[in-house]
Write a protein that holds these residues in place. Structure first.
Motif, PDB file in Angstrom:
ATOM      1  N   VAL A 215      36.460  39.809  37.540  1.00  0.00           N
ATOM      2  CA  VAL A 215      35.417  40.212  38.471  1.00  0.00           C
ATOM      3  C   VAL A 215      36.036  41.177  39.473  1.00  0.00           C
ATOM      4  CG1 VAL A 215      33.925  39.457  40.357  1.00  0.00           C
ATOM      5  CG2 VAL A 215      34.099  38.080  38.268  1.00  0.00           C
ATOM      6  N   PHE A 216      35.346  42.261  39.758  1.00  0.00           N
ATOM      7  CA  PHE A 216      35.783  43.225  40.760  1.00  0.00           C
ATOM      8  C   PHE A 216      34.714  43.268  41.845  1.00  0.00           C
ATOM      9  CE2 PHE A 216      37.883  44.325  36.864  1.00  0.00           C
ATOM     10  CZ  PHE A 216      39.165  44.697  37.254  1.00  0.00           C
ATOM     11  N   LEU A 217      35.131  43.212  43.091  1.00  0.00           N
ATOM     12  CA  LEU A 217      34.184  43.168  44.183  1.00  0.00           C
ATOM     13  C   LEU A 217      34.773  43.770  45.455  1.00  0.00           C
ATOM     14  CD1 LEU A 217      34.427  39.720  45.790  1.00  0.00           C
ATOM     15  CD2 LEU A 217      35.489  40.146  43.580  1.00  0.00           C
ATOM     16  N   THR A 218      33.907  44.030  46.410  1.00  0.00           N
ATOM     17  CA  THR A 218      34.317  44.612  47.683  1.00  0.00           C
ATOM     18  C   THR A 218      33.849  43.719  48.819  1.00  0.00           C
ATOM     19  OG1 THR A 218      34.081  46.848  46.781  1.00  0.00           O
ATOM     20  CG2 THR A 218      34.179  46.641  49.178  1.00  0.00           C
ATOM     21  N   VAL A 219      34.760  43.447  49.758  1.00  0.00           N
ATOM     22  CA  VAL A 219      34.416  42.662  50.942  1.00  0.00           C
ATOM     23  C   VAL A 219      35.000  43.369  52.160  1.00  0.00           C
ATOM     24  CG1 VAL A 219      34.616  40.457  52.121  1.00  0.00           C
ATOM     25  CG2 VAL A 219      34.490  40.516  49.640  1.00  0.00           C
ATOM     26  N   SER A 220      34.153  43.642  53.135  1.00  0.00           N
ATOM     27  CA  SER A 220      34.592  44.313  54.358  1.00  0.00           C
ATOM     28  C   SER A 220      35.365  45.594  54.057  1.00  0.00           C
ATOM     29  CB  SER A 220      35.455  43.357  55.197  1.00  0.00           C
ATOM     30  OG  SER A 220      34.702  42.244  55.609  1.00  0.00           O
ATOM     31  N   GLY A 221      34.937  46.309  53.051  1.00  0.00           N
ATOM     32  CA  GLY A 221      35.557  47.583  52.727  1.00  0.00           C
ATOM     33  C   GLY A 221      36.813  47.499  51.891  1.00  0.00           C
ATOM     34  N   ALA A 222      37.245  46.290  51.533  1.00  0.00           N
ATOM     35  CA  ALA A 222      38.454  46.116  50.715  1.00  0.00           C
ATOM     36  C   ALA A 222      38.057  45.631  49.323  1.00  0.00           C
ATOM     37  CB  ALA A 222      39.397  45.113  51.372  1.00  0.00           C
ATOM     38  N   ASP A 223      38.790  46.089  48.302  1.00  0.00           N
ATOM     39  CA  ASP A 223      38.484  45.734  46.917  1.00  0.00           C
ATOM     40  C   ASP A 223      39.350  44.572  46.442  1.00  0.00           C
ATOM     41  OD1 ASP A 223      36.656  47.812  46.812  1.00  0.00           O
ATOM     42  OD2 ASP A 223      38.133  49.249  46.075  1.00  0.00           O
ATOM     43  N   PHE A 224      38.702  43.622  45.748  1.00  0.00           N
ATOM     44  CA  PHE A 224      39.392  42.426  45.291  1.00  0.00           C
ATOM     45  C   PHE A 224      39.059  42.111  43.835  1.00  0.00           C
ATOM     46  CE2 PHE A 224      38.581  41.970  49.830  1.00  0.00           C
ATOM     47  CZ  PHE A 224      39.868  41.777  50.303  1.00  0.00           C
ATOM     48  N   VAL A 225      39.762  41.092  43.308  1.00  0.00           N
ATOM     49  CA  VAL A 225      39.486  40.643  41.946  1.00  0.00           C
ATOM     50  C   VAL A 225      39.411  39.127  41.871  1.00  0.00           C
ATOM     51  CG1 VAL A 225      40.588  42.624  40.855  1.00  0.00           C
ATOM     52  CG2 VAL A 225      41.925  40.580  41.355  1.00  0.00           C
ATOM     53  N   CYS A 226      38.643  38.625  40.900  1.00  0.00           N
ATOM     54  CA  CYS A 226      38.517  37.196  40.599  1.00  0.00           C
ATOM     55  C   CYS A 226      38.355  37.049  39.093  1.00  0.00           C
ATOM     56  CB  CYS A 226      37.302  36.615  41.300  1.00  0.00           C
ATOM     57  SG  CYS A 226      37.545  36.211  43.041  1.00  0.00           S
ATOM     58  N   SER A 227      38.080  35.854  38.668  1.00  0.00           N
ATOM     59  CA  SER A 227      37.826  35.578  37.259  1.00  0.00           C
ATOM     60  C   SER A 227      36.466  34.898  37.130  1.00  0.00           C
ATOM     61  CB  SER A 227      38.921  34.675  36.675  1.00  0.00           C
ATOM     62  OG  SER A 227      40.193  35.298  36.765  1.00  0.00           O
ATOM     63  N   ALA A 228      35.881  34.947  35.935  1.00  0.00           N
ATOM     64  CA  ALA A 228      34.559  34.346  35.727  1.00  0.00           C
ATOM     65  C   ALA A 228      34.331  34.135  34.238  1.00  0.00           C
ATOM     66  CB  ALA A 228      33.462  35.243  36.305  1.00  0.00           C
ATOM     67  N   SER A 229      33.240  33.444  33.910  1.00  0.00           N
ATOM     68  CA  SER A 229      32.898  33.185  32.510  1.00  0.00           C
ATOM     69  C   SER A 229      31.389  33.248  32.310  1.00  0.00           C
ATOM     70  CB  SER A 229      33.389  31.807  32.080  1.00  0.00           C
ATOM     71  OG  SER A 229      32.943  31.475  30.766  1.00  0.00           O
TER      72      SER A 229
END
Length: 362
Positions: A154-168
Motif C-alpha cells: 500500500v502506498f499512501l500520503t499523510v501530512s505531505g509525506a509518503d509511506f508504505v504498508c501491506s494489505a490483502s
C-alpha cells in the motif's frame, strides 16, 4: 503509562517495523477486561477517497516509480511532518502511533522509554526453505500460490509525506475489498491518508504485475477513529476498478472469519521495508499465536521479525502452503519495544465483522 508504536514504515528511530505507512497508533492503556458498549463496538467511520475516474487517475499518476522507491520506512510521523497527530504526544501517552505502514511497537510497562528502536538487531538474512516452514520468525515466501497475488503493498500520503504498508484482498460481495491496519488508513483521531493505492503482488524494482488500484472509500471502526485504540487497528478499503476490472477478478481473494478460537497456528505475510528487508519481497512468519502477556490489549502475538512496512499484512489460519490460500483472522499491527521478536495483531470480533459487512457493499 505505556508507549506503543504501530507498524508503519517508520525510520529505525522508533518503529521500523512495517514500512512507510500511516501513523498507526497505540492508544492509552486499554481496558481489555471491560467490553465496550454495543453502540461503540458497531460504530463505523467512513471517508470518501477518490470517487470519480479523474480523481482515481490523479492518484495513480501520483505514484511514479520514483515516488514509490522513496516511500521508505520512516521514523515517527512527527519527525517528517509538523509534529501534529498521534505521534506528537510521545510523552505521557499510552501509545505512540507510527507512520503509514505502522509497524506498531509499543513500550510495555516493563520496557524503558528509550528502547524504542523496533527494527531487528543485526543484518540477518532469512533463507527460505525448499518448502514453507510452519515455524519461522521471518523468511522470504518462495512458494507462490494465491497469497503471492492477493497480498500487496500500500502506498499512501499523510501530512505531505509518503509511506508504505501491506494489505490483502478479501472475498467480498463487491469484489473490491482489501484489508490492512487502521493506522495505514487513518492516523487514529487525526487525518485520513491521501493518494491511497494498492499494488497486489508487488515485485523487485517496483514491478506491478497486476496493476494498481486507487481507493474509492475507506472505513475504520469508531474506537480507532476516536483514539487509535489498538484493539481496533483494522482498516478496510473499497477499491476502484482498474481497466474496468475488479481486483478480485484479477488476483483472487482470501477468506475472512470472525470470532474464531484464540491461539492456534497462523501464517503472517507482508512487505517489511526496514533493514534487513527492503520492501521488494513478500516475507512470511509462521507459528502459534499467544495472548498479549502484558494485558495491554486483546491482541494476539506471533513470533515475527518483520519490520516497518509490514503493517496491515494478513495473518491466516487454516492456511494451505501448497495453494497459498487461507482464512484471514488478524493482521500485523504493533510490537512492544522490549520484544522485537513478537508481532501483535487485533482480534477479529463483532466490530470487525460489522466493518466488513459495511465495506463489502460500498
Amino acid at each position: 503509562m505505556t508507549l506503543s508504536t504501530p507498524l508503519l514504515a517508520a525510520a529505525p528511530l522508533l518503529a521500523g517495523l512495517i514500512g512507510p505507512a500511516l501513523l498507526g497508533g497505540a492508544p492509552g492503556r486499554q481496558q481489555a477486561d471491560q467490553p465496550a458498549p454495543r453502540a461503540v463496538r458497531t460504530e463505523i467511520v467512513e471517508h470518501v477517497a477518490a470517487r470519480t475516474a479523474d480523481e482515481q487517475r490523479r492518484v495513480l499518476d501520483y505514484w511514479t516509480p520514483e515516488r514509490m522507491a522513496k516511500a521508505l520506512p520512516i521514523s515517527l510521523l512527527d519527525i517528517v511532518t509538523d509534529g501534529a497527530g498521534l505521534l506528537s504526544d510521545l510523552t505521557g501517552r499510552t501509545g505512540v502511533r507510527a507512520a503509514p505502514d505502522l509497524s506498531g511497537g509499543r513500550v510495555s510497562p516493563h520496557a524503558s522509554r528509550e528502547a524504542l528502536n523496533l527494527g531487528p538487531s543485526g543484518p540477518r538474512r532469512h533463507q527460505a526453505a525448499a518448502r514453507p516452514q510452519t515455524n519461522t520468525a521471518g523468511s522470504r515466501w518462495m512458494t507462490g500460490g494465491a497469497v503471492a497475488r492477493t497480498t500487496g503493498r500500500v502506498f499512501l500520503t499523510v501530512s505531505g509525506a509518503d509511506f508504505v504498508c501491506s494489505a490483502s484482498t478479501v472475498r467480498s460481495a463487491n469484489r473490491d475489498v482489501v484489508i490492512t491496519a487502521g493506522h495505514c488508513v487513518k492516523d487514529g483521531a487525526g487525518e485520513w491518508a491521501a493518494n491511497w493505492t494498492f499494488v497486489p503482488g508487488y515485485g523487485t524494482g517496483g514491478l506491478r504485475p497486476y496493476g494498481q488500484y486507487a481507493a474509492r472509500r475507506m472505513f475504520v471502526a469508531g474506537p480507532w477513529s476516536r483514539s487509535g485504540d489498538d484493539n481496533y487497528d483494522v482498516g478496510m478499503v473499497a477499491l476502484a476498478t482498474s481497466g474496468g476490472r475488479h481486483v478480485a477478478d484479477v488476483v483472487g481473494t482470501q477468506e475472512i472469519a470472525f470470532n474464531t478460537a484464540r491461539g492456534g497456528q497462523a501464517f503472517g505475510f507482508g512487505y517489511p521495508a526496514d533493514p534487513p528487508y527492503d520492501g521488494s519481497h513478500l516475507v512470511y512468519c509462521a507459528g502459534r499465536m499467544k495472548a498479549d502477556p502484558y494485558g495491554e490489549s486483546r491482541d494476539q502475538g506471533l513470533a515475527c521479525d518483520m519490520t516497518a512496512g509490514s503493517s496491515g499484512g494478513p495473518w491466516m489460519t487454516t492456511f494451505d502452503p501448497a495453494s497459498g490460500r487461507g482464512t484471514i483472522t488478524s493482521l500485523s499491527s504493533f510490537k512492544y519495544s522490549d520484544d522485537h521478536r513478537t508481532m501483535y495483531g487485533p482480534y477479529f470480533g463483532d466490530t470487525v465483522k460489522t466493518l466488513f459487512d459495511t465495506v463489502e457493499h460500498a
